[in-house]
Design a protein around this motif. Sequence first.
Motif, PDB file in Angstrom:
ATOM      1  N   GLY A 194       0.814  -1.205   0.000  1.00 17.87           N
ATOM      2  CA  GLY A 194       0.000   0.000   0.000  1.00 17.87           C
ATOM      3  C   GLY A 194       0.851   1.260   0.000  1.00 17.87           C
ATOM      4  O   GLY A 194       1.993   1.259  -0.451  1.00 17.87           O
ATOM      5  N   HIS A 195       0.306   2.311   0.558  1.00 11.91           N
ATOM      6  CA  HIS A 195       0.984   3.601   0.488  1.00 11.91           C
ATOM      7  C   HIS A 195       1.103   4.274   1.854  1.00 11.91           C
ATOM      8  O   HIS A 195       1.274   5.496   1.921  1.00 11.91           O
ATOM      9  CB  HIS A 195       0.240   4.526  -0.493  1.00 11.91           C
ATOM     10  N   ARG A 242       2.910   5.689   4.895  1.00 10.99           N
ATOM     11  CA  ARG A 242       4.247   6.258   4.978  1.00 10.99           C
ATOM     12  C   ARG A 242       4.538   6.703   6.413  1.00 10.99           C
ATOM     13  O   ARG A 242       3.627   6.785   7.243  1.00 10.99           O
ATOM     14  CB  ARG A 242       4.375   7.454   4.016  1.00 10.99           C
ATOM     15  N   PRO A 249      -4.256   4.916   4.057  1.00 10.73           N
ATOM     16  CA  PRO A 249      -3.627   4.301   2.885  1.00 10.73           C
ATOM     17  C   PRO A 249      -3.345   2.813   3.040  1.00 10.73           C
ATOM     18  O   PRO A 249      -2.646   2.236   2.212  1.00 10.73           O
ATOM     19  CB  PRO A 249      -2.323   5.084   2.750  1.00 10.73           C
ATOM     20  N   SER A 250      -3.843   2.173   4.066  1.00 16.90           N
ATOM     21  CA  SER A 250      -3.671   0.741   4.270  1.00 16.90           C
ATOM     22  C   SER A 250      -5.017   0.041   4.150  1.00 16.90           C
ATOM     23  O   SER A 250      -6.074   0.675   4.251  1.00 16.90           O
ATOM     24  CB  SER A 250      -3.066   0.459   5.654  1.00 16.90           C
TER      25      SER A 250
END
Length: 211
Positions: A17-18, A20, A198-199
């Motif tokens: 995913g993204h 961070r 984002p997950s």
Amino acid sequence: MKGGVLRILSWNVWAHGHARPGNVSRLITALQPDLVLLQEATSVMDALPQLAGGHYRRITAPERNNGPAAWSPAPFESDEFILPLGKQLDVPIAILRKIALRGALIIHQNGLEIANVHLDHGQFANRRQLRSLLRAYPDLKIIMGDYNALGPVRLPGFHDVGPRRSTHRMYGLAPLRIDRCLVRNMAATGACTFAYGPSDHRPICVDLTDL
């Protein structure tokens, strides 16, 4: 730990995913946890201390580019424990699907032993991994993370104090409650989940006190 309450935040940040470091840092700022447990963290997450300060460790198991990580504002010691593959229905699970070893990160802090886990998808295998973990670390008080477990998980002396709502969207569709927190000789004064972000997993947070 504030007023005898230990706040732990756990999040599978999903290696594909993204999520961070900034996403985790914002949760730290908002929630002020005593300990953060991350699963599927890649080297991207190693920048977290630059944003949040504190103390951090990440491990990877063989044949993986991700693994469990931990962050805390206070120092801690930690061990890496490689979880056994086990068998599923008496057939080596490597025959059934491609798998790689998984690691657990054992945190030693303030006299507590806490395991950050990302267990196997096999429903026999993940229970065996928990039993193996307890044999290696019989003084564990908290086991938290992504259990990948469908249905209840029973460990002698432990009880599930994690949030009761779904925490994961399998394939983006099917809601599952697989992110858990099992404890012994402790009680939860609060447990909640947060937006996916984002997950494909929700962050979960529990406040714990000794019994």
